[in-house]
Design an enzyme around this catalytic site. Structure first.
Site, mmCIF file in Angstrom:
data_model
loop_
_atom_site.group_PDB
_atom_site.id
_atom_site.type_symbol
_atom_site.label_atom_id
_atom_site.label_comp_id
_atom_site.label_asym_id
_atom_site.label_seq_id
_atom_site.Cartn_x
_atom_site.Cartn_y
_atom_site.Cartn_z
ATOM 1 N N ARG A 1 0.842 -1.200 0.000
ATOM 2 C CA ARG A 1 0.000 0.000 0.000
ATOM 3 C C ARG A 1 0.875 1.249 0.000
ATOM 4 N NH1 ARG A 1 1.279 2.113 4.249
ATOM 5 N NH2 ARG A 1 0.226 3.975 3.514
ATOM 6 N N GLY A 2 0.186 2.387 -0.193
ATOM 7 C CA GLY A 2 0.911 3.654 -0.335
ATOM 8 C C GLY A 2 1.167 3.830 -1.820
ATOM 9 N N ARG B 1 -7.036 -1.242 -7.192
ATOM 10 C CA ARG B 1 -7.430 -0.082 -6.369
ATOM 11 C C ARG B 1 -7.630 1.114 -7.310
ATOM 12 N NH1 ARG B 1 -4.335 1.211 -1.056
ATOM 13 N NH2 ARG B 1 -6.357 2.126 -0.559
ATOM 14 N N CYS C 1 -2.118 9.579 8.296
ATOM 15 C CA CYS C 1 -1.890 8.310 7.600
ATOM 16 C C CYS C 1 -0.376 8.014 7.499
ATOM 17 C CB CYS C 1 -2.561 8.307 6.233
ATOM 18 S SG CYS C 1 -2.753 6.638 5.540
ATOM 19 N N ASP D 1 -2.714 10.624 -2.914
ATOM 20 C CA ASP D 1 -2.932 9.466 -3.791
ATOM 21 C C ASP D 1 -3.169 9.915 -5.221
ATOM 22 O OD1 ASP D 1 -3.822 8.687 -0.900
ATOM 23 O OD2 ASP D 1 -3.265 6.841 -1.942
ATOM 24 N N LYS E 1 -5.873 10.266 2.020
ATOM 25 C CA LYS E 1 -6.578 9.419 2.989
ATOM 26 C C LYS E 1 -7.706 10.182 3.683
ATOM 27 C CE LYS E 1 -6.268 6.032 3.278
ATOM 28 N NZ LYS E 1 -5.242 5.070 3.544
HETATM 29 P P1 RI2 Z 1 3.124 7.511 -0.557
HETATM 30 C C1 RI2 Z 1 -1.787 6.172 1.181
HETATM 31 O O1 RI2 Z 1 -2.965 5.494 0.789
HETATM 32 C C2 RI2 Z 1 -2.056 7.437 1.964
HETATM 33 O O2 RI2 Z 1 -3.268 8.070 1.613
HETATM 34 C C3 RI2 Z 1 -0.825 8.244 1.610
HETATM 35 O O3 RI2 Z 1 -0.968 9.624 1.886
HETATM 36 C C4 RI2 Z 1 -0.713 7.947 0.130
HETATM 37 O O4 RI2 Z 1 -1.034 6.556 0.022
HETATM 38 C C5 RI2 Z 1 0.608 8.245 -0.493
HETATM 39 O O5 RI2 Z 1 1.620 7.381 -0.019
HETATM 40 P P2 RI2 Z 1 -3.173 3.912 1.130
HETATM 41 O O6 RI2 Z 1 -2.534 3.134 -0.001
HETATM 42 O O7 RI2 Z 1 3.118 7.271 -2.017
HETATM 43 O O8 RI2 Z 1 -2.564 3.625 2.466
HETATM 44 O O9 RI2 Z 1 3.576 8.913 -0.228
HETATM 45 O O10 RI2 Z 1 -4.677 3.734 1.130
HETATM 46 O O11 RI2 Z 1 3.884 6.466 0.217
#
Ligand code: RI2
Length: 326
Positions: free
Chosen positions: A26-27, A69, A134, A203, A214
């Site tokens: 994730r991220g 996603r 987050c 995102d 988030k």
């Molecule tokens: P990086 C995450 O979403 C958060 O919303 C975070 O701010 C965003 O991704 C960006 O993350 P999720 O995948 O690319 O946890 O900066 O739902 O790591």
């Protein structure tokens, strides 16, 4: 339409797709990196006999990854980047081009985050406190950049319901020696008077400078504006959503209600009637912060007021984005 798994898709791609869907991976940046790596695996393991079959396989693999996603645009941007340069007369040449594109994409991604971190760090002064929401590797790169510059920075970390990803942020910050105060989301407004910046990731960023991040980011940004605390969004350009240049909107992902209430909690609330149609749980994973609540978007190309991000978006993506997996 059939639910039969596509046998042309290699196990690595299925595993990566499942891990992205379950948020094991994730991220936004991490998802993009994993998707590019999975396409390289598909290319390496492909047994396609013709160039056309190879290209169709790669498109099928990209579609499988794309459908996991919907909100983080880094995923289609990564797939597009790797497939865009697929070129060659033979299967071997095509394979080499995909593996090479994926490699350079992943390298650029990591370099971009380092550059962004150094730029974002310049906004942080010695002794500053940031409030995070987050877990964002781009946002954390700015804090790491400041620590590497020898600045003392501390953090108020929001827990971030429902998945408590603030804990991941707290863990990373503690590893770097940054003092952390962990608070529940509802305490954010109270703690804003103690912080110098709100620092979040993204995102997707739309052409008008709206930031999709988030759930809870928009409320935090409104409160921060009310308290006079600047809001800084750390986002590599892979987070810019080119489709918004041509009128598309960013889809907001809704996740399973079990992230919000357990089965036994649902049972208790509905007095033993778990199928009660009048009890509804909604779990949107993201929200939209309008540009007027954002002070700066920090990218690897420098910092931008949100209203001018459209210029960078046009320069990097143009308006002809297409979906090469279709
Ligand atoms: P990086 C995450 O979403 C958060 O919303 C975070 O701010 C965003 O991704 C960006 O993350 P999720 O995948 O690319 O946890 O900066 O739902 O790591």
């Amino acid at each position: 339409m059939t639910d039969e798994p596509d046998e042309r898709i290699v196990p690595d791609v299925h595993e990566t797709a499942a891990d992205i869907a379950s948020m094991e991976i994730r991220g936004a940046a991490t998802i993009a990196d994993a998707a590019a790596a999975a396409l390289a695996s598909q290319a390496t393991a492909s047994t396609a006999g013709t160039s056309a079959a190879f290209e169709a396989e790669l498109q099928a693999a990209a579609r499988r990854l794309y459908e996991t996603r919907p909100t983080a645009v880094s995923l289609p941007n990564a797939l597009r980047y790797v497939l865009r340069d697929m070129d060659g007369e033979s299967v071997a040449a095509l394979r080499e081009s995909v593996v090479e594109s994926a490699r350079s994409f992943r390298e650029d991604l990591s370099d971009a985050q380092d550059r962004l971190g150094r730029i974002g760090a310049n906004r942080l002064r010695d002794g500053d406190t940031v409030m995070t929401h987050c877990h964002s590797t781009d946002a954390l790169a700015c804090v790491k950049g400041a620590v590497d510059q020898g600045k003392d920075v501390s953090a108020v970390v929001k827990e971030t319901r429902p998945r408590k990803q603030g804990h991941i942020t707290a863990e990373a910050l503690r590893e770097w020696g940054v003092p952390v105060t962990l608070v529940v989301d509802n305490a954010a407004r109270r703690y804003l008077e103690r912080v110098d910046h709100v620092l979040v990731g993204a995102d997707s960023i739309a052409a008008d400078g709206s930031v999709v991040n988030k759930i809870g980011t928009s409320g935090l940004a409104v409160n921060a504006r009310d308290r006079g605390v600047p809001v800084m969004v750390a986002a590599q350009t892979i987070k810019l959503h080119p489709g918004t240049l041509t009128g598309h909107t960013v889809e907001i992902e809704n996740r399973a209600e079990t992230e919000v209430v357990s089965d036994s909690e649902r049972d208790r609330i509905t007095d033993g009637h778990p199928a009660d149609p009048e009890f509804v749980v909604e779990n949107p994973a993201f929200d939209v912060t309008p540009p007027r609540y954002v002070d700066a978007i920090v990218t690897e190309h420098g910092q931008f007021p949100p209203e001018s991000i459209v210029t960078l978006m046009r320069e990097l993506f143009g308006t002809d984005v297409g979906e090469p997996w279709d």
